[in-house]
Scaffold this active site. Sequence first.
Site, PDB file in Angstrom:
ATOM      1  N   LEU E  76       0.805  -1.212   0.000  1.00  0.00           N
ATOM      2  CA  LEU E  76       0.000   0.000   0.000  1.00  0.00           C
ATOM      3  C   LEU E  76       0.847   1.274   0.000  1.00  0.00           C
ATOM      4  O   LEU E  76       0.323   2.384   0.171  1.00  0.00           O
ATOM      5  CB  LEU E  76      -0.965  -0.030   1.191  1.00  0.00           C
ATOM      6  CG  LEU E  76      -1.800  -1.329   1.232  1.00  0.00           C
ATOM      7  CD1 LEU E  76      -2.676  -1.361   2.471  1.00  0.00           C
ATOM      8  CD2 LEU E  76      -2.642  -1.511  -0.012  1.00  0.00           C
ATOM      9  N   CYS E  77       2.162   1.144  -0.213  1.00  0.00           N
ATOM     10  CA  CYS E  77       3.069   2.286  -0.296  1.00  0.00           C
ATOM     11  C   CYS E  77       2.929   2.993  -1.641  1.00  0.00           C
ATOM     12  O   CYS E  77       2.820   2.329  -2.675  1.00  0.00           O
ATOM     13  CB  CYS E  77       4.521   1.819  -0.174  1.00  0.00           C
ATOM     14  SG  CYS E  77       5.204   1.995   1.466  1.00  0.00           S
ATOM     15  N   HIS E  78       2.995   4.316  -1.612  1.00  0.00           N
ATOM     16  CA  HIS E  78       2.988   5.106  -2.842  1.00  0.00           C
ATOM     17  C   HIS E  78       4.380   5.120  -3.476  1.00  0.00           C
ATOM     18  O   HIS E  78       5.373   5.230  -2.757  1.00  0.00           O
ATOM     19  CB  HIS E  78       2.614   6.551  -2.520  1.00  0.00           C
ATOM     20  CG  HIS E  78       1.263   6.692  -1.910  1.00  0.00           C
ATOM     21  ND1 HIS E  78       1.055   6.569  -0.558  1.00  0.00           N
ATOM     22  CD2 HIS E  78       0.053   6.926  -2.463  1.00  0.00           C
ATOM     23  CE1 HIS E  78      -0.244   6.734  -0.308  1.00  0.00           C
ATOM     24  NE2 HIS E  78      -0.874   6.947  -1.439  1.00  0.00           N
ATOM     25  N   MET E 112       8.919   4.666   5.310  1.00  0.00           N
ATOM     26  CA  MET E 112       8.988   3.271   4.869  1.00  0.00           C
ATOM     27  C   MET E 112      10.223   3.025   4.004  1.00  0.00           C
ATOM     28  O   MET E 112      10.825   1.950   4.066  1.00  0.00           O
ATOM     29  CB  MET E 112       7.720   2.866   4.104  1.00  0.00           C
ATOM     30  CG  MET E 112       6.462   2.820   4.967  1.00  0.00           C
ATOM     31  SD  MET E 112       6.629   2.010   6.597  1.00  0.00           S
ATOM     32  CE  MET E 112       7.254   0.406   6.132  1.00  0.00           C
ATOM     33  N   GLU E 113      10.610   4.029   3.226  1.00  0.00           N
ATOM     34  CA  GLU E 113      11.814   3.885   2.404  1.00  0.00           C
ATOM     35  C   GLU E 113      13.046   3.779   3.302  1.00  0.00           C
ATOM     36  O   GLU E 113      13.964   2.991   3.027  1.00  0.00           O
ATOM     37  CB  GLU E 113      11.939   5.081   1.455  1.00  0.00           C
ATOM     38  CG  GLU E 113      11.018   5.023   0.248  1.00  0.00           C
ATOM     39  CD  GLU E 113       9.544   5.294   0.557  1.00  0.00           C
ATOM     40  OE1 GLU E 113       9.237   5.730   1.692  1.00  0.00           O
ATOM     41  OE2 GLU E 113       8.705   5.067  -0.320  1.00  0.00           O
ATOM     42  N   ASP E 127      23.318 -12.213   4.895  1.00  0.00           N
ATOM     43  CA  ASP E 127      23.658 -13.095   3.767  1.00  0.00           C
ATOM     44  C   ASP E 127      25.164 -13.329   3.681  1.00  0.00           C
ATOM     45  O   ASP E 127      25.615 -14.446   3.407  1.00  0.00           O
ATOM     46  CB  ASP E 127      23.149 -12.463   2.464  1.00  0.00           C
ATOM     47  CG  ASP E 127      23.427 -13.335   1.254  1.00  0.00           C
ATOM     48  OD1 ASP E 127      23.193 -14.557   1.336  1.00  0.00           O
ATOM     49  OD2 ASP E 127      23.866 -12.798   0.220  1.00  0.00           O
TER      50      ASP E 127
END
Lengths: 162, 162, 162, 162, 162, 162
Positions: E76-78, E112-113, E127
Amino acid sequence: MPDRLTHVDDSGAARMVDVTAKDVTARVATARGRVEVSAEVIALLRGEGVPKGDAIATARIAGIMATKRTPDLIPLCHPLAIGGVEVDLVVEDDAVAISATVRTADRTGVEMEALTAVSVAALTVVDMVKAVDKLARITDIEVVAKSGGKSGDWTRPTSGQA
Amino acid sequence: MPDRLTHVDDSGAARMVDVTAKDVTARVATARGRVEVSAEVIALLRGEGVPKGDAIATARIAGIMATKRTPDLIPLCHPLAIGGVEVDLVVEDDAVAISATVRTADRTGVEMEALTAVSVAALTVVDMVKAVDKLARITDIEVVAKSGGKSGDWTRPTSGQA
Amino acid sequence: MPDRLTHVDDSGAARMVDVTAKDVTARVATARGRVEVSAEVIALLRGEGVPKGDAIATARIAGIMATKRTPDLIPLCHPLAIGGVEVDLVVEDDAVAISATVRTADRTGVEMEALTAVSVAALTVVDMVKAVDKLARITDIEVVAKSGGKSGDWTRPTSGQA
Amino acid sequence: MPDRLTHVDDSGAARMVDVTAKDVTARVATARGRVEVSAEVIALLRGEGVPKGDAIATARIAGIMATKRTPDLIPLCHPLAIGGVEVDLVVEDDAVAISATVRTADRTGVEMEALTAVSVAALTVVDMVKAVDKLARITDIEVVAKSGGKSGDWTRPTSGQA
Amino acid sequence: MPDRLTHVDDSGAARMVDVTAKDVTARVATARGRVEVSAEVIALLRGEGVPKGDAIATARIAGIMATKRTPDLIPLCHPLAIGGVEVDLVVEDDAVAISATVRTADRTGVEMEALTAVSVAALTVVDMVKAVDKLARITDIEVVAKSGGKSGDWTRPTSGQA
Amino acid sequence: MPDRLTHVDDSGAARMVDVTAKDVTARVATARGRVEVSAEVIALLRGEGVPKGDAIATARIAGIMATKRTPDLIPLCHPLAIGGVEVDLVVEDDAVAISATVRTADRTGVEMEALTAVSVAALTVVDMVKAVDKLARITDIEVVAKSGGKSGDWTRPTSGQA
């Protein structure tokens, strides 16, 4: 009747079904669909009086490339070793008829890849004609045939339910 | 009649049309489509006797996410600042009816994003029901309305050509 | 002489340079490159005696689509509002000459998008001819001109250093 | 002389060639290329008097990651099980020399993945130096050697046509 | 107390919230996190006795690139015009401390970014060390500060609830 | 103690380790993590007094889809044939507990895919609750168990170092 969809577990939660125990076998699926367009668009796509140009090639390539994006688009689809793709577009009198055949040697079938190829080729046709025909409509996208895997060969019956 | 499709130049070569001189304005587009499925699938999607689970939510989210992949899928589409998306799925008696509304504040319209949302939500429904209903068919994907931009508001006429 | 590359900070760490304070302006960049191929490939691409088919269209579309993938490929590139793309391929006597022009209305230039379009169109040409000509070579990919933004217009000098 | 490119069918339509019947075998391909840059850039990349920082590492990682995006970029490429990648950059006196070796155990070769790695590493070098050297040029991208598969081992001849 | 999460509508359906009416303003967000690793890993990352190599640079670049993939990952992120990114990794005595600052000039914030950059940089560290330390753990990923937009500046309190 | 990380070569350069000689075997990995949230968020997620809606389903689907993006995000990860994914979210009293199990039949393990699923599901939870709880924190992301491959089965010890 099954008591639930295979893509949800007993509690209703979505999951990617485990196919790791299935055999790697050659599998093929074919799907088709149509984009209904105006007579004006048909004339342009047929290149009547003008170079018809890249329009059909663009839609074909978009369809081929979309097979490779299927698992990115459809949440519960497995990534597959796509081994061959043909996408065909025929300009008919009132529509562009699209078909796609996808081949793999993997653990599950490629119906979704074939349907995605047809859908994205169809969307690309709409994108190119929408300035001329706002009423363009995508319709009748369906699997036509599949073969390979445990469930064997299947061809869509001409009419009625399987 | 235009003498060519806007997405090809005079020689027929595909190109992404230049929109940099257009104004940034609020634009909205709504599209719809249907997935025809068997009575058995309708019962499963309605959760008759079993938890209906995530199936409809999965298709809705796939549709929303697909709006953001539109320029990756459709070769000549511009990347746009998607500003809002709603995808609605209604389980009817013989089909799942899907609609999507996409909003942007950008230099070109979002019809293709709305059509892509409907298409990918429809493909996701097919993916989840295909083990139960091989005959599932996606149909009647079309733009219903658009507003914003120089060409102004437009609503699909109830029948016939525009 | 600058004391470091703009994409690394004082300690040498890579970063995406902040452009948020720059103005949104129209910007254009053009790049070019060549794929050297055998005479046999030239004949096939020119369609001598056979339908030349989608080969050039495929490379053109790959180039256009690649402009939209540039920030996914080049780690420190900004995502940009690509507003228009033209990719041109010319079959010459010993090579395919490729050029790409990309336009944006954004806060930074589109040289990398133009160079990426040329590179991916060139790779696509190689992919299609590699069974016939293992020696195909991509060469002379460079920016030809750019305009817009604070640094103004620039055209590559015919020879020598700027 | 073949009568057409393998990536188009008899009618000239682009397609992804079917490789599902080919054997899964170990395959390796190596490609190389160069980015010609100014003396000033060479000094910065060598870190003369300043920390050289992440510049070369950034290009190397971009090249490695690009091998995994190859089928997303090149329309008719098969998705492959990339099994190992090395990308090497050497700062020479007037250029950055790049080479890439890609390994797979799959049904078709990895030349395109190796060429894509070199191309994207080269584009990343240009991106980092373009503020200092507008004339940077990517050149001489070519396959150096390949092995595995039915066609066996091949090494690019030192000069002339194969 | 709000009667629902902003990302679902009154019926509970997920949607991408409409931000098209919001102003384009400069916005910044900073996030941080940690990867707890063994003493052996710390020694290797510090390059004690061996070249420490590209490990930290690889994680930094992965974090920067991930900011551009945020709307592909989080449903739901733009999609946003990312305008600048810095990712910092510090090798401490028992962990790698990661922080990321993301800047935009757009209609919604970049928390969010920033969180995605930290998460993907952390995953990349795991990793690279997992063959040496199976117990590596990612922890304490959180927003530290944000500014810009209607809600103004905010800094995470040192302890307790806001 | 190893003298270097496996993902860098003797000179410190990052590379994707060659796994082409390893056997294709069934492999499974499970990871877990937590998102600490306020009591208010817990009430909303539990749907106390309101429809809880798609929030948990959205995070679950984001986690499942993220397994397929792992090699796009983590530079040195191999693309794998993901064969099954389950993501589970439990709303506890002060946190959302997330676990993910990923299965493959391929040449290397799926720990990174499981960790990525947990991380992206966690980020999606934060995205949906951040307007209500700015202090949401992602924590304790770690591998719980793995099986398959040459190194055999492994379960995280309850406490202490392995």
